[in-house]
Each structure stands twice: as C-alpha cells, then as structure tokens.
Design an enzyme around this catalytic site. Sequence first.
Site, PDB file in Angstrom:
ATOM      1  N   ASP A 171       0.826  -1.212   0.000  1.00 35.42           N
ATOM      2  CA  ASP A 171       0.000   0.000   0.000  1.00 35.42           C
ATOM      3  C   ASP A 171       0.859   1.261   0.000  1.00 35.42           C
ATOM      4  O   ASP A 171       0.409   2.330  -0.392  1.00 35.42           O
ATOM      5  CB  ASP A 171      -0.901   0.030   1.250  1.00 35.42           C
ATOM      6  CG  ASP A 171      -1.775  -1.203   1.353  1.00 35.42           C
ATOM      7  OD1 ASP A 171      -1.807  -1.984   0.389  1.00 35.42           O
ATOM      8  OD2 ASP A 171      -2.425  -1.384   2.402  1.00 35.42           O
ATOM      9  N   ASP A 203      -2.813   5.391  -2.521  1.00 33.54           N
ATOM     10  CA  ASP A 203      -2.102   4.235  -1.965  1.00 33.54           C
ATOM     11  C   ASP A 203      -1.486   3.493  -3.151  1.00 33.54           C
ATOM     12  O   ASP A 203      -2.125   3.338  -4.208  1.00 33.54           O
ATOM     13  CB  ASP A 203      -3.078   3.288  -1.252  1.00 33.54           C
ATOM     14  CG  ASP A 203      -3.597   3.843   0.077  1.00 33.54           C
ATOM     15  OD1 ASP A 203      -3.188   4.960   0.467  1.00 33.54           O
ATOM     16  OD2 ASP A 203      -4.419   3.160   0.706  1.00 33.54           O
ATOM     17  N   HIS A 250      -7.525  -0.464  -3.639  1.00 35.49           N
ATOM     18  CA  HIS A 250      -6.450  -1.410  -3.947  1.00 35.49           C
ATOM     19  C   HIS A 250      -6.918  -2.369  -5.042  1.00 35.49           C
ATOM     20  O   HIS A 250      -7.863  -3.125  -4.873  1.00 35.49           O
ATOM     21  CB  HIS A 250      -5.967  -2.135  -2.693  1.00 35.49           C
ATOM     22  CG  HIS A 250      -5.564  -1.156  -1.617  1.00 35.49           C
ATOM     23  ND1 HIS A 250      -5.266  -1.534  -0.338  1.00 35.49           N
ATOM     24  CD2 HIS A 250      -5.411   0.194  -1.653  1.00 35.49           C
ATOM     25  CE1 HIS A 250      -4.947  -0.450   0.376  1.00 35.49           C
ATOM     26  NE2 HIS A 250      -5.040   0.615  -0.403  1.00 35.49           N
ATOM     27  N   ASP A 273      -5.618  -5.011  -6.314  1.00 34.51           N
ATOM     28  CA  ASP A 273      -5.135  -6.394  -6.370  1.00 34.51           C
ATOM     29  C   ASP A 273      -6.112  -7.444  -5.859  1.00 34.51           C
ATOM     30  O   ASP A 273      -5.746  -8.606  -5.663  1.00 34.51           O
ATOM     31  CB  ASP A 273      -3.763  -6.526  -5.679  1.00 34.51           C
ATOM     32  CG  ASP A 273      -3.702  -5.865  -4.317  1.00 34.51           C
ATOM     33  OD1 ASP A 273      -4.703  -5.276  -3.900  1.00 34.51           O
ATOM     34  OD2 ASP A 273      -2.638  -5.940  -3.666  1.00 34.51           O
ATOM     35  N   ARG A 279     -16.842  -7.492 -10.008  1.00 36.70           N
ATOM     36  CA  ARG A 279     -16.324  -6.145 -10.309  1.00 36.70           C
ATOM     37  C   ARG A 279     -15.820  -6.102 -11.754  1.00 36.70           C
ATOM     38  O   ARG A 279     -14.621  -5.980 -12.012  1.00 36.70           O
ATOM     39  CB  ARG A 279     -15.152  -5.801  -9.385  1.00 36.70           C
ATOM     40  CG  ARG A 279     -15.500  -5.869  -7.926  1.00 36.70           C
ATOM     41  CD  ARG A 279     -14.257  -5.714  -7.062  1.00 36.70           C
ATOM     42  NE  ARG A 279     -14.583  -5.878  -5.664  1.00 36.70           N
ATOM     43  CZ  ARG A 279     -13.682  -5.994  -4.696  1.00 36.70           C
ATOM     44  NH1 ARG A 279     -12.388  -5.962  -4.992  1.00 36.70           N
ATOM     45  NH2 ARG A 279     -14.077  -6.131  -3.452  1.00 36.70           N
ATOM     46  N   SER A 308     -11.278  -6.004   4.754  1.00 35.42           N
ATOM     47  CA  SER A 308     -11.246  -6.294   3.321  1.00 35.42           C
ATOM     48  C   SER A 308     -12.365  -7.261   2.970  1.00 35.42           C
ATOM     49  O   SER A 308     -12.982  -7.867   3.846  1.00 35.42           O
ATOM     50  CB  SER A 308      -9.909  -6.925   2.925  1.00 35.42           C
ATOM     51  OG  SER A 308      -8.842  -6.131   3.349  1.00 35.42           O
ATOM     52  N   SER A 309     -12.588  -7.431   1.668  1.00 34.10           N
ATOM     53  CA  SER A 309     -13.672  -8.305   1.220  1.00 34.10           C
ATOM     54  C   SER A 309     -13.185  -9.754   1.094  1.00 34.10           C
ATOM     55  O   SER A 309     -11.982 -10.029   1.187  1.00 34.10           O
ATOM     56  CB  SER A 309     -14.176  -7.826  -0.144  1.00 34.10           C
ATOM     57  OG  SER A 309     -13.245  -8.197  -1.139  1.00 34.10           O
ATOM     58  N   CYS A 335      -0.852  -8.046  -0.819  1.00 37.63           N
ATOM     59  CA  CYS A 335      -0.810  -6.803  -0.020  1.00 37.63           C
ATOM     60  C   CYS A 335       0.400  -6.766   0.897  1.00 37.63           C
ATOM     61  O   CYS A 335       0.990  -5.709   1.120  1.00 37.63           O
ATOM     62  CB  CYS A 335      -2.032  -6.713   0.883  1.00 37.63           C
ATOM     63  SG  CYS A 335      -3.589  -6.728   0.029  1.00 37.63           S
TER      64      CYS A 335
HETATM   65  N1  NVA Z   1     -10.333  -3.336  -0.735  1.00 39.08           N
HETATM   66  C1  NVA Z   1     -10.178  -4.492  -1.556  1.00 39.08           C
HETATM   67  C2  NVA Z   1      -8.760  -4.985  -1.569  1.00 39.08           C
HETATM   68  C3  NVA Z   1      -8.121  -5.201  -0.292  1.00 39.08           C
HETATM   69  C4  NVA Z   1      -6.712  -5.678  -0.361  1.00 39.08           C
HETATM   70  C5  NVA Z   1     -11.135  -5.571  -1.133  1.00 39.08           C
HETATM   71  O1  NVA Z   1     -11.509  -5.597   0.029  1.00 39.08           O
HETATM   72  O2  NVA Z   1     -11.527  -6.385  -1.947  1.00 39.08           O
END
Ligand code: NVA
Length: 387
Positions: A110, A203, A253, A255, A278, A314-315, A367
């Site tokens: 990040d 970031d 982010h 990734d 997404r 995070s998700s 990450c």
């Molecule tokens: N914010 C994103 C990436 C976290 C590394 C998510 O939660 O999918």
Amino acid sequence: MPLKVNAWTQWGKLKTVVVGRADFACFQPEEPGFRGRINNKVIEKELNWPVGRKKKSVIDKANSQLDNLASTLSNIGIKVLRPSPIDFNQEIKTPTWKVTHMFCCVCPRDVLITIGNFVIEASMSKRGRFFEYLSYKDIMYSLWDSDSSMKWKVAPKPTMNSDMYWEGYWTKFNDFDKKSKDEQDNLLYDYKYVLNEKEIAFDAADITRCGKDIFVQHSMTTNLRAIEWLRRELDGYVRVHILNFPYDKEPSHIDCTIVPLRPPRGKKEGILLTNPERPLLEKDKKFFTDNNWCLIDAPMPSQANYPMPSFCSSSKWLSMNLLSIDENTVVVEEGEKGLHDLLEAFNFKIIKVPYRDVFEFGGSIHCSTWDIEREDSSQDFFNIESY
Ligand code: NVA
C-alpha cells in the site's frame, strides 16, 4: 549479491521481495477516510470498532504466517527483506488533526511500489497510515546504497485535512437495494468516493504493472489528481491508464479486482485474472482482449468453509490477492481450492500457504509483499492505438 531495483511487471521471475511484519500492530483508527466495520453479526451488536493495540496472540499468529511466507520464498532462492516496525500505538498530531494511534507495517504494497528502477513512496490516503513509510526507511537506504541506478520518488504529502474527504460517501449507498435500476446506475457510475480531488492522494496498491503500461484504479484510496501526478512524473517511462470498476461500491487497492498473471507471447494469450463481481468497463475489457489477453474470472472465494475474520476490513476477494513468482508459479492462500484448480487448469504451479490470520491486518499475500526485483524489462504488451 547486491540489491537491485527492477520491476516492470507483476510476473517477471521474482528475485527480491519485502514481506511485512505484524509487530506493534493496532486496529486501523477511524477517521474521515475510514470507518471500521465488524464482520460478525453477533459481535457487531455488542462492540464498537476497537481502538489501540491488537492482542498479542492475534499479532503472534499473523507473524507466524508472515514468517512462514518469508521462509517459503527464501527456500526457493528469493531474497527476502523485512521492515523495521515502529510502535504504532502512538498518537499522530499535525497542526490541523490528530488520530489516537497508527495501524501497522503488514502491507508494504500500500505504501511503496517499484516501477522499473524507481521506487515510489505513495502519499497515502488515510491519516492513521501517514507515517507507515518510516518502517521501510532502512530498506530504502539499503537499496539506495546498493543500487546506484535506483531512483527514489516521494509523492506530494497531503494535509489530510477534513476537506479532502467527502463525508456524504458513508451514506451514499443507503437504501441502494430499494432504488430503481437507473438510480442505482447513477450512484455506481458517478465514481464519487470518500477521497475528493482537493489534494493528490493515493495508496500504491491501486497500481498494477504490465511492462510499458501501468493501470491505476480510481478509488476510495486514489484520486484522479494522484493519477495525473503519476502520469506527469512517469511521462516517457510508462503509460498510465485509469481504470474504474463501477460495481465495486468501495474500491480500494486493485489487487483483489484484476491480477495480470502472464503476458501474451506470440499466438499464446496473456492471462488477466478478473473479479466476477467487479467487471471491467467494456472499453477496458476490449483493450485487453484486442491485445490478446484472455480474461478469466476468479471462482467464488472459499469463505463458506473459512469465514472472514471479524475485524478484517477487506472483502472475501482477498482470495485472489496472490503473489506471482514467475509467469508459471503463484503463491495462493491454502484454503482457496477453487482458485488452485482454476489456475492449475492454465498450467500454473501453485505454492500454498496459510494466510487467514494475516487478513485483519489489511490484506493477504500480495498486499503484504512489495516486489523490489524481478527479471524484467520495459516490454510493450499493448498496441496503444487500440485504446
Ligand atoms: N479493498 C479491496 C482490496 C483489499 C486488499 C477488497 O476488500 O476487496
């Protein structure tokens, strides 16, 4: 062997990498750019988002998985560097704001990115993460001393004053499900996030590299001014493309959204791992497919068997937050069987590591790493006329 700064892609053979540490980690502090959400319906009713240091046992478990990743990489001949954690349980105060404590140095991704022989220190987008770069100072000076062609670039430091953030974001999606399709589309496609355009802020994890082209996600953590800063600074070095993912209501982010795995070679297609929830915009999808990239959707994450940790922000798509060792070998979380199977079908060798104890510290395998050297060069994988 002296250290060398050189990374143009996400997939060149990995030579040197940084793996984060969880020592002194705190909960990410709430502030205009961040609201903590507890991933557990029972605890959520009883607890507010915690403040201060995380429990020692939780830190120890994360460190054990981070150390295991570090030794797994060392054992296959990759040089591994580690940050020097500071005590994150300290107040930060500027003339205009303060937060009661900081976060951690688990996720160098990040904070820093290598692009060619540049290391760019991101401005960061959140107050509690303003000083995270301090944990990487020793590494930066080792690189500086070791590689005389290294370029060290620091992004403009934002004030992080309240007027850089749009508070309305936090209620923007209230009652989203009750709205008409047109109203929903208006909200999704206006690309208005908590970080506004007052100052440059980003970031580094919103960037992904494909040789001569880098892709930057416009998000909660990276604004358009920052992408313009990157474009001007890197003009003539790499081409900077902006990506939006309208169906991600909380983008931050890149990734867990797209992961370039392997470039096109002759008639053989390149592989871009995509997130089925997404999707890329049609024009961006076309840019990849016109340039002989095959888009493959990641399978649904294994969270049915392994629920996300309660304090993870995070998700579930941390499932696809993998680290490439080269264009045929990837490190993936050990529970993500669906992804292992999919990638094996495309002839990838999978190195499996346990990593779920790291999730609540800001991310997964990608990450928590920062690739410093890959066997890489500035190759062109896109015919830019096709954009
Ligand atoms: N914010 C994103 C990436 C976290 C590394 C998510 O939660 O999918």
